[in-house]
Design an enzyme around this catalytic site. Sequence first.
Site, PDB file in Angstrom:
ATOM      1  N   TYR A  46      95.294 -20.755  13.922  1.00 36.83           N
ATOM      2  CA  TYR A  46      96.182 -21.120  15.039  1.00 36.83           C
ATOM      3  C   TYR A  46      97.643 -20.804  14.729  1.00 36.83           C
ATOM      4  CZ  TYR A  46      92.166 -24.090  16.419  1.00 36.83           C
ATOM      5  OH  TYR A  46      90.916 -24.562  16.741  1.00 36.83           O
ATOM      6  N   ILE A 229      88.250 -33.933  20.398  1.00 41.42           N
ATOM      7  CA  ILE A 229      89.642 -33.539  20.111  1.00 41.42           C
ATOM      8  C   ILE A 229      90.231 -32.789  21.304  1.00 41.42           C
ATOM      9  CG2 ILE A 229      89.711 -33.542  17.588  1.00 41.42           C
ATOM     10  CD1 ILE A 229      88.728 -30.564  17.741  1.00 41.42           C
ATOM     11  N   SER A 232      96.082 -30.607  24.360  1.00 39.18           N
ATOM     12  CA  SER A 232      97.062 -30.690  25.439  1.00 39.18           C
ATOM     13  C   SER A 232      98.456 -30.487  24.897  1.00 39.18           C
ATOM     14  CB  SER A 232      96.978 -32.055  26.130  1.00 39.18           C
ATOM     15  OG  SER A 232      97.945 -32.120  27.161  1.00 39.18           O
ATOM     16  N   ASN A 241      94.730 -39.217  27.692  1.00 35.04           N
ATOM     17  CA  ASN A 241      93.454 -38.947  27.023  1.00 35.04           C
ATOM     18  C   ASN A 241      93.132 -39.964  25.931  1.00 35.04           C
ATOM     19  OD1 ASN A 241      93.378 -36.707  28.662  1.00 35.04           O
ATOM     20  ND2 ASN A 241      93.959 -35.251  27.069  1.00 35.04           N
TER      21      ASN A 241
HETATM   22  N1  LIG Z   1      86.388 -24.623  15.958  1.00 32.35           N
HETATM   23  C1  LIG Z   1      86.651 -23.788  16.947  1.00 32.35           C
HETATM   24  O1  LIG Z   1      86.228 -22.614  16.937  1.00 32.35           O
HETATM   25  C2  LIG Z   1      87.480 -24.260  18.097  1.00 32.35           C
HETATM   26  C3  LIG Z   1      87.517 -23.508  19.271  1.00 32.35           C
HETATM   27  C4  LIG Z   1      88.276 -23.980  20.319  1.00 32.35           C
HETATM   28  C5  LIG Z   1      88.965 -25.173  20.201  1.00 32.35           C
HETATM   29  N2  LIG Z   1      88.944 -25.885  19.032  1.00 32.35           N
HETATM   30  C6  LIG Z   1      89.680 -27.161  18.871  1.00 32.35           C
HETATM   31  O2  LIG Z   1      89.289 -28.023  19.922  1.00 32.35           O
HETATM   32  C7  LIG Z   1      90.435 -28.465  20.629  1.00 32.35           C
HETATM   33  C8  LIG Z   1      90.090 -28.743  22.072  1.00 32.35           C
HETATM   34  O3  LIG Z   1      89.766 -27.557  22.769  1.00 32.35           O
HETATM   35  P1  LIG Z   1      90.783 -26.868  23.796  1.00 32.35           P
HETATM   36  O4  LIG Z   1      92.127 -27.462  23.601  1.00 32.35           O
HETATM   37  O5  LIG Z   1      90.673 -25.410  23.613  1.00 32.35           O
HETATM   38  O6  LIG Z   1      90.136 -27.228  25.190  1.00 32.35           O
HETATM   39  P2  LIG Z   1      89.976 -28.623  26.027  1.00 32.35           P
HETATM   40  O7  LIG Z   1      90.456 -29.762  25.202  1.00 32.35           O
HETATM   41  O8  LIG Z   1      88.604 -28.662  26.575  1.00 32.35           O
HETATM   42  O9  LIG Z   1      90.946 -28.365  27.246  1.00 32.35           O
HETATM   43  C9  LIG Z   1      92.314 -28.161  27.094  1.00 32.35           C
HETATM   44  C10 LIG Z   1      92.884 -27.947  28.476  1.00 32.35           C
HETATM   45  O10 LIG Z   1      92.749 -29.176  29.211  1.00 32.35           O
HETATM   46  C11 LIG Z   1      93.987 -29.519  29.792  1.00 32.35           C
HETATM   47  N3  LIG Z   1      94.091 -30.974  29.787  1.00 32.35           N
HETATM   48  C12 LIG Z   1      94.115 -31.791  28.705  1.00 32.35           C
HETATM   49  N4  LIG Z   1      94.192 -33.081  29.087  1.00 32.35           N
HETATM   50  C13 LIG Z   1      94.217 -33.083  30.424  1.00 32.35           C
HETATM   51  C14 LIG Z   1      94.318 -34.110  31.382  1.00 32.35           C
HETATM   52  N5  LIG Z   1      94.367 -35.393  31.030  1.00 32.35           N
HETATM   53  N6  LIG Z   1      94.339 -33.767  32.695  1.00 32.35           N
HETATM   54  C15 LIG Z   1      94.287 -32.463  33.066  1.00 32.35           C
HETATM   55  N7  LIG Z   1      94.197 -31.442  32.204  1.00 32.35           N
HETATM   56  C16 LIG Z   1      94.162 -31.752  30.876  1.00 32.35           C
HETATM   57  C17 LIG Z   1      95.033 -28.874  28.924  1.00 32.35           C
HETATM   58  O11 LIG Z   1      96.186 -28.595  29.680  1.00 32.35           O
HETATM   59  P3  LIG Z   1      97.614 -29.323  29.361  1.00 32.35           P
HETATM   60  O12 LIG Z   1      98.111 -28.727  28.085  1.00 32.35           O
HETATM   61  O13 LIG Z   1      98.421 -28.981  30.545  1.00 32.35           O
HETATM   62  O14 LIG Z   1      97.322 -30.782  29.241  1.00 32.35           O
HETATM   63  C18 LIG Z   1      94.339 -27.579  28.487  1.00 32.35           C
HETATM   64  O15 LIG Z   1      94.525 -26.557  29.441  1.00 32.35           O
HETATM   65  C19 LIG Z   1      91.420 -27.299  20.429  1.00 32.35           C
HETATM   66  O16 LIG Z   1      92.740 -27.652  20.781  1.00 32.35           O
HETATM   67  C20 LIG Z   1      91.196 -26.985  18.986  1.00 32.35           C
HETATM   68  O17 LIG Z   1      91.883 -27.905  18.163  1.00 32.35           O
HETATM   69  C21 LIG Z   1      88.178 -25.450  17.983  1.00 32.35           C
END
Ligand SMILES: NC(=O)c1ccc[n+]([C@@H]2O[C@H](COP(=O)([O-])OP(=O)(O)OC[C@H]3O[C@@H](n4cnc5c(N)ncnc54)[C@H](OP(=O)(O)O)[C@@H]3O)[C@@H](O)[C@H]2O)c1
Length: 269
Positions: A46, A229, A232, A241
């Site tokens: 990242y 996790i 945001s 959250n």
């Molecule tokens: N191991 C791996 O290969 C891998 C892959 C992907 C992700 N990850 C980890 O998993 C974490 C979570 O996945 P992710 O961040 O990609 O996806 P996610 O948590 O499913 O979704 C993030 C999205 O949701 C929105 N969001 C968050 N809270 C919200 C709320 N209360 N209301 C409306 N929208 C909301 C965020 O926008 P805003 O910013 O506008 O809130 C962002 O666009 C990552 O950050 C990373 O640390 C790991």
Amino acid sequence: MKKLNSGYEMPVLGLGTWTLTGQTCEDAVYAALKSGYRLIDTAKYYGNEKEVGSAIARAIKDGICTREEIFVTTKLVPWSRSPNADIDDSLQKLGLSYIDLVLLHQHGSDSGDDAVYLAMIRAAKDGKIRSIGISNFYPEKNVSHFINDFEIPPAVIQNENHLKYQNNSLRDWAAKKGIYIESYYPFGGRGHTAEHLKNPQVLEIAKKHNKTAAQIIVRWHLQAGYIAIPGSRNLSHIAENFDVWDFQLTDSEMKELTKLNTGKRYENW
Ligand SMILES: NC(=O)c1ccc[n+]([C@@H]2O[C@H](COP(=O)([O-])OP(=O)(O)OC[C@H]3O[C@@H](n4cnc5c(N)ncnc54)[C@H](OP(=O)(O)O)[C@@H]3O)[C@@H](O)[C@H]2O)c1
């Protein structure tokens, strides 16, 4: 908190930092710690370990938390030629003397995976890492390799896991071996969040509890036994959250949400 097979405890809800960089990342992590989060998820890939580390240092300095109270996860890429040095680099960027959990980020080549996993074991023995795990491993037989062929089994498997793609059978299998599943993309991930946060069943349940769709989904993860996790950069979303401790989904609501599983992942890495 979940007690891991390493003997350490891991908070069940944290902040994901994928796509967060620079001051935005530092502010998000600081705000999360201020809201009560104690689990922060980053990765070498990242490119934000330094900002995560700055936020942690600031929060500790401001008396929000102590180092011992927080749980920091990072990940090593499987194509690394120098995983030992990568761990030292993460420690330095994060400004920490130990990392709570380090994950093999994804499957690369068999020999590359093994080299990274062995480096993590060495670092665990040296006290640089407390727990080790893997990420993006779905078939049980691929996970079994890390359980059967190494001195230290994974404590956590971090996988794509959400209402539309649930790891329930892997969760049940892994639980018998003392391994927890951590959900990434708990809201479906960027580009897919509307399918989750605007889902009519989720919205209906949210209305009944006077909570938001995001809060209902976080509860589903926690009550289903997952560690989640959500990512945001929006400070009010970050607080929202984490505001999930004053209500519970009923068994029938849990069942209804579990039925949304399609068995299809968004990602294929
Ligand atoms: N191991 C791996 O290969 C891998 C892959 C992907 C992700 N990850 C980890 O998993 C974490 C979570 O996945 P992710 O961040 O990609 O996806 P996610 O948590 O499913 O979704 C993030 C999205 O949701 C929105 N969001 C968050 N809270 C919200 C709320 N209360 N209301 C409306 N929208 C909301 C965020 O926008 P805003 O910013 O506008 O809130 C962002 O666009 C990552 O950050 C990373 O640390 C790991």
